[in-house]
Design an enzyme around this catalytic site. Sequence first.
Site, short mmCIF file in Angstrom:
data_model
loop_
_atom_site.label_atom_id
_atom_site.label_comp_id
_atom_site.label_asym_id
_atom_site.label_seq_id
_atom_site.Cartn_x
_atom_site.Cartn_y
_atom_site.Cartn_z
N LYS A 88 0.92 -1.27 -0.16
CA LYS A 88 0.08 0.03 -0.02
C LYS A 88 0.99 1.17 0.18
O LYS A 88 1.92 1.12 0.57
CB LYS A 88 -0.99 -0.06 1.22
CG LYS A 88 -1.90 1.02 1.37
CD LYS A 88 -2.87 0.80 2.65
CE LYS A 88 -3.82 1.74 2.76
NZ LYS A 88 -4.47 1.74 4.12
N SER A 133 -9.65 1.28 2.99
CA SER A 133 -8.93 2.12 1.90
C SER A 133 -7.67 1.49 1.39
O SER A 133 -6.80 1.81 0.54
CB SER A 133 -8.23 3.23 2.78
OG SER A 133 -7.19 2.67 3.98
N SER A 163 -10.33 -0.80 6.80
CA SER A 163 -9.23 -0.76 5.59
C SER A 163 -8.62 -2.11 5.07
O SER A 163 -8.21 -1.93 4.05
CB SER A 163 -8.41 0.42 5.81
OG SER A 163 -9.00 1.49 5.75
#
Length: 514
Positions: free
Chosen positions: A112, A192, A216
Amino acid sequence: MASTTVRGFSLLIYTIALLTFLSFLPISTAKGFKIEEATIYGLQLAFRNDQLTSRELVEFYHKQIQIQNPVLKGVLELNPNALSQADKADQERKAKAPQSLSPLHGIPILLKDNIATKDKMNTTAGSFALLGSVVPRDAGVVAKLRKVGAIILGKATLSEWSYYRSNTAPSGWSARGGYGKNPYTLGTPCGSSSGSAISVAANLVAVSLGSETDGSILCPSGYNSAVGIKPTVGLTSRAGVVPISPRQDTVGPICRTVSDAALVLETIAGFDINDKATIKASKYVPKGGYAQFLKKDGLRGKRLGVVRDFYGFGKGTLRHETFELHFKTLRQKGAVVVDNLKIENLDEILNDQSESIAMGLEFKLALNAYLKDLVASPVRSLDDVIAFNKKHPKLEKLEEYGQDIMLFAQKIKGIGILKEAVLNMSRLSHSGFEKLMITNKLDAVVVPFSSFSSILAIGGYPGVSVPAGYEKGEPFGIVFGGLKGSEPKLVEIAYSFEQATMIRKPPPVRELKV
Ligand SMILES: *[C@@H]1O[C@H](CO)[C@@H](O)[C@H](O)[C@H]1NC(C)=O
Ligand SMILES: *[C@@H]1O[C@H](CO)[C@@H](O)[C@H](O)[C@H]1NC(C)=O
């Protein structure tokens, strides 16, 4: 292509890529080994049997990214050094005894974009405000991955600032990465950690890392038919990760299988000098790692609690039917399903503002500290980020999405309020989730994703999401959540459930139509 931002492709390159690769879209590679859906164990076996090299694996993923990423937007940047890291792994494999190598040796992983790498890649949380910033060192989890010879394939897209900028921006959107797409529906991937889930789901990479403050990892895992582990806060280092709340932030794997997720977790878990929370939480790391808990009969004797308040779908719906079927499976595999439980103070928890108040205060402090620690950066504080967005409204789509969460965090003040909010949350956790677990002697609670993420978030508790089904083509997950440090049990439960159901199936290959 390997060294440039992925979204920068020209139409010409798309066309060439399509013409070149359309004719032999993925089936299997040289020497008959099929890479799609292969597990880490499968890949290691193929390495040892000379059916595959790490270089071939990286080249395969590069091709897949070239074909599918223009549509899916799961990958934000590629590591220009991935192929040389692969070559190094291939050489080491020849020189060393197989047992001396980590299961992650030579395996490509996507990170990420809020996880720092000290290399040729940028670490930006998806925002142009951090483009060109220079991090002081690899994130703690990245250092652990490099040490065992994992290949950093690139950075994954995400909801910008891990969805801590704007309440109106779509989940999975960032200014740098664009709109990530769910490979199953081409709709929302949830965030996310959207790009991490999209990319493993679509076989653009072997495994990935995401991060979670509240939902997330678990949400995108469910939406993309992936397996996500949200570890106990502090079990994995957050040093070098663009923060929201050090009290809730946690870094964890998003993969296609529970066994892959367990292997990634055991690689990144444990003490890191740059994250104090890892001192206390390292007592939870089991000797011998998490793979020992991959037992097919892992459900036997486990007590699983069902809190119906989280099952927000009516009787007769496909999801309802599916979960009833899953309870049956869990029982057949030897678990005791304790139904119709209540979290005593659930209404109070769900109406409480402590989490959002605390997060606002913590975000400002933690982000300022992260930005100050950078070697170079266009922005050095939350105030700077807000000013940057105002100065670049087009680039950051300010008129469409604004930055209400950041403005909220900028405004909110008071260490006293923070202390009160934190006390509130620990009281709510003790008299809520912990009480439920202890009085009913539960090993885990089993829920669909829903608002349960907040229960796990405010207490720093772990959770695992496993594919549970599809509704009109859209995947959904089942989440097992437990008390701090219960990852070994959660891995047993999740693996046993996964092996009994085997629900994940790969999405169709998505290409740009020219
Ligand atoms: C990092 O960002 C710069 C722009 O500042 C860009 O030129 C470079 O290609 C990016 N790195 C990668 C690996 O994409
Ligand atoms: C803490 O909880 C009390 C009692 O529910 C509430 O009145 C107060 O507003 C809460 N404080 C914060 C900062 O959320």
